[in-house]
Design a protein around this motif. Structure first.
Motif, PDB file in Angstrom:
ATOM      1  N   ASP A  52       0.824  -1.206   0.000  1.00  0.00           N
ATOM      2  CA  ASP A  52       0.000   0.000   0.000  1.00  0.00           C
ATOM      3  C   ASP A  52       0.864   1.264   0.000  1.00  0.00           C
ATOM      4  OD1 ASP A  52      -2.654   0.837  -0.195  1.00  0.00           O
ATOM      5  OD2 ASP A  52      -2.798   1.212   1.964  1.00  0.00           O
ATOM      6  N   GLN A  53       1.922   1.261   0.806  1.00  0.00           N
ATOM      7  CA  GLN A  53       2.843   2.406   0.845  1.00  0.00           C
ATOM      8  C   GLN A  53       3.566   2.556  -0.488  1.00  0.00           C
ATOM      9  OE1 GLN A  53       5.256   1.304   4.188  1.00  0.00           O
ATOM     10  NE2 GLN A  53       3.851   2.190   5.681  1.00  0.00           N
ATOM     11  N   LEU A  54       3.970   1.447  -1.090  1.00  0.00           N
ATOM     12  CA  LEU A  54       4.647   1.500  -2.386  1.00  0.00           C
ATOM     13  C   LEU A  54       3.723   2.082  -3.447  1.00  0.00           C
ATOM     14  CD1 LEU A  54       7.109   0.849  -4.124  1.00  0.00           C
ATOM     15  CD2 LEU A  54       6.198  -1.465  -4.406  1.00  0.00           C
ATOM     16  N   ARG A  55       2.477   1.671  -3.421  1.00  0.00           N
ATOM     17  CA  ARG A  55       1.492   2.197  -4.377  1.00  0.00           C
ATOM     18  C   ARG A  55       1.287   3.702  -4.153  1.00  0.00           C
ATOM     19  NH1 ARG A  55      -1.856  -1.587  -3.737  1.00  0.00           N
ATOM     20  NH2 ARG A  55      -1.434  -2.774  -5.613  1.00  0.00           N
ATOM     21  N   ASP A  56       1.259   4.129  -2.891  1.00  0.00           N
ATOM     22  CA  ASP A  56       1.107   5.559  -2.590  1.00  0.00           C
ATOM     23  C   ASP A  56       2.344   6.354  -2.989  1.00  0.00           C
ATOM     24  OD1 ASP A  56      -1.490   5.443  -1.598  1.00  0.00           O
ATOM     25  OD2 ASP A  56      -0.828   5.069   0.461  1.00  0.00           O
ATOM     26  N   SER A  57       3.495   5.709  -3.014  1.00  0.00           N
ATOM     27  CA  SER A  57       4.737   6.380  -3.362  1.00  0.00           C
ATOM     28  C   SER A  57       4.951   6.463  -4.872  1.00  0.00           C
ATOM     29  CB  SER A  57       5.915   5.650  -2.713  1.00  0.00           C
ATOM     30  OG  SER A  57       7.124   6.287  -3.005  1.00  0.00           O
ATOM     31  N   LEU A  58       4.894   5.326  -5.550  1.00  0.00           N
ATOM     32  CA  LEU A  58       5.230   5.267  -6.982  1.00  0.00           C
ATOM     33  C   LEU A  58       4.019   5.150  -7.902  1.00  0.00           C
ATOM     34  CD1 LEU A  58       8.320   2.871  -6.939  1.00  0.00           C
ATOM     35  CD2 LEU A  58       8.268   5.365  -6.859  1.00  0.00           C
ATOM     36  N   GLY A  59       2.853   4.919  -7.333  1.00  0.00           N
ATOM     37  CA  GLY A  59       1.663   4.727  -8.155  1.00  0.00           C
ATOM     38  C   GLY A  59       1.500   3.269  -8.541  1.00  0.00           C
ATOM     39  N   GLU A  60       0.516   3.025  -9.380  1.00  0.00           N
ATOM     40  CA  GLU A  60       0.258   1.655  -9.835  1.00  0.00           C
ATOM     41  C   GLU A  60       1.401   1.178 -10.723  1.00  0.00           C
ATOM     42  OE1 GLU A  60      -2.174  -0.517  -9.112  1.00  0.00           O
ATOM     43  OE2 GLU A  60      -3.004   0.954  -7.710  1.00  0.00           O
ATOM     44  N   PRO A  61       1.843  -0.057 -10.542  1.00  0.00           N
ATOM     45  CA  PRO A  61       2.874  -0.593 -11.440  1.00  0.00           C
ATOM     46  C   PRO A  61       2.308  -0.806 -12.838  1.00  0.00           C
ATOM     47  CG  PRO A  61       2.076  -2.298  -9.950  1.00  0.00           C
ATOM     48  CD  PRO A  61       1.429  -1.015  -9.519  1.00  0.00           C
ATOM     49  N   LEU A  62       3.185  -0.798 -13.813  1.00  0.00           N
ATOM     50  CA  LEU A  62       2.766  -1.039 -15.186  1.00  0.00           C
ATOM     51  C   LEU A  62       2.428  -2.510 -15.416  1.00  0.00           C
ATOM     52  CD1 LEU A  62       5.420   1.201 -16.945  1.00  0.00           C
ATOM     53  CD2 LEU A  62       3.013   1.726 -16.524  1.00  0.00           C
ATOM     54  N   ASP A  63       3.078  -3.380 -14.639  1.00  0.00           N
ATOM     55  CA  ASP A  63       2.847  -4.819 -14.750  1.00  0.00           C
ATOM     56  C   ASP A  63       3.214  -5.464 -13.425  1.00  0.00           C
ATOM     57  OD1 ASP A  63       2.169  -7.237 -15.954  1.00  0.00           O
ATOM     58  OD2 ASP A  63       4.148  -7.532 -16.843  1.00  0.00           O
ATOM     59  N   ILE A  64       2.600  -6.596 -13.113  1.00  0.00           N
ATOM     60  CA  ILE A  64       2.913  -7.355 -11.903  1.00  0.00           C
ATOM     61  C   ILE A  64       3.041  -8.830 -12.284  1.00  0.00           C
ATOM     62  CG2 ILE A  64       2.135  -8.101  -9.623  1.00  0.00           C
ATOM     63  CD1 ILE A  64       0.515  -5.540  -9.403  1.00  0.00           C
ATOM     64  N   ASP A  65       4.175  -9.435 -11.925  1.00  0.00           N
ATOM     65  CA  ASP A  65       4.341 -10.887 -12.041  1.00  0.00           C
ATOM     66  C   ASP A  65       4.079 -11.480 -10.664  1.00  0.00           C
ATOM     67  OD1 ASP A  65       5.084 -10.759 -14.697  1.00  0.00           O
ATOM     68  OD2 ASP A  65       7.238 -10.827 -14.283  1.00  0.00           O
ATOM     69  N   GLN A  66       3.276 -12.539 -10.603  1.00  0.00           N
ATOM     70  CA  GLN A  66       2.961 -13.183  -9.331  1.00  0.00           C
ATOM     71  C   GLN A  66       3.336 -14.652  -9.376  1.00  0.00           C
ATOM     72  OE1 GLN A  66      -1.221 -12.735  -8.485  1.00  0.00           O
ATOM     73  NE2 GLN A  66      -0.860 -10.911  -7.274  1.00  0.00           N
ATOM     74  N   LYS A  67       3.879 -15.123  -8.240  1.00  0.00           N
ATOM     75  CA  LYS A  67       4.143 -16.545  -8.049  1.00  0.00           C
ATOM     76  C   LYS A  67       3.587 -16.924  -6.689  1.00  0.00           C
ATOM     77  CE  LYS A  67       8.337 -17.584 -10.491  1.00  0.00           C
ATOM     78  NZ  LYS A  67       9.767 -17.778 -10.400  1.00  0.00           N
ATOM     79  N   VAL A  68       2.732 -17.916  -6.680  1.00  0.00           N
ATOM     80  CA  VAL A  68       2.194 -18.415  -5.425  1.00  0.00           C
ATOM     81  C   VAL A  68       3.038 -19.611  -5.021  1.00  0.00           C
ATOM     82  CG1 VAL A  68       0.169 -19.336  -4.244  1.00  0.00           C
ATOM     83  CG2 VAL A  68      -0.106 -17.613  -6.050  1.00  0.00           C
TER      84      VAL A  68
END
Length: 104
Positions: A52-68
């Protein structure tokens, strides 16, 4: 310069300052911490920062890779696109917390 150019410039500066002040007020209401809000306003990121803090700092990322994985969710948030599927900044989060980054 013509008066309308000056007026446009003044309005642009006013709009920017209004946006920055509104963002600062919103972040202070959310976090209630001057040092944290100042870091977010400067668009900084650090180990231990929440998603949440990262999103407030840099905004929405252009892409997200996820690994569960068995014990955690690993994500790579990508910023500053250089080309097709190439990014200047990749920030790694484990379970929603920044653990590292790769910056070019």
């Amino acid at each position: 310069m013509a008066w309308y150019v000056w007026l446009a410039l003044v309005l642009l500066v006013f709009a920017f300052l209004t946006y920055a002040l509104a963002k600062r007020v919103r972040l202070m209401m959310k976090y209630k911490n001057d040092a944290l809000v100042e870091s977010l306003m400067q668009e900084l990121f650090w180990r231990g920062q929440t998603a949440d803090q990262l999103r407030d700092s840099l905004g929405e990322p252009l892409d997200i890779d996820q690994k569960v994985l068995k014990t955690k969710l690993k994500e790579v948030w990508k910023y500053q696109e250089l080309g097709k599927n190439r990014y200047a900044l990749k920030i790694t989060l484990d379970d929603g917390v920044v653990v590292g980054w790769d910056q070019k």
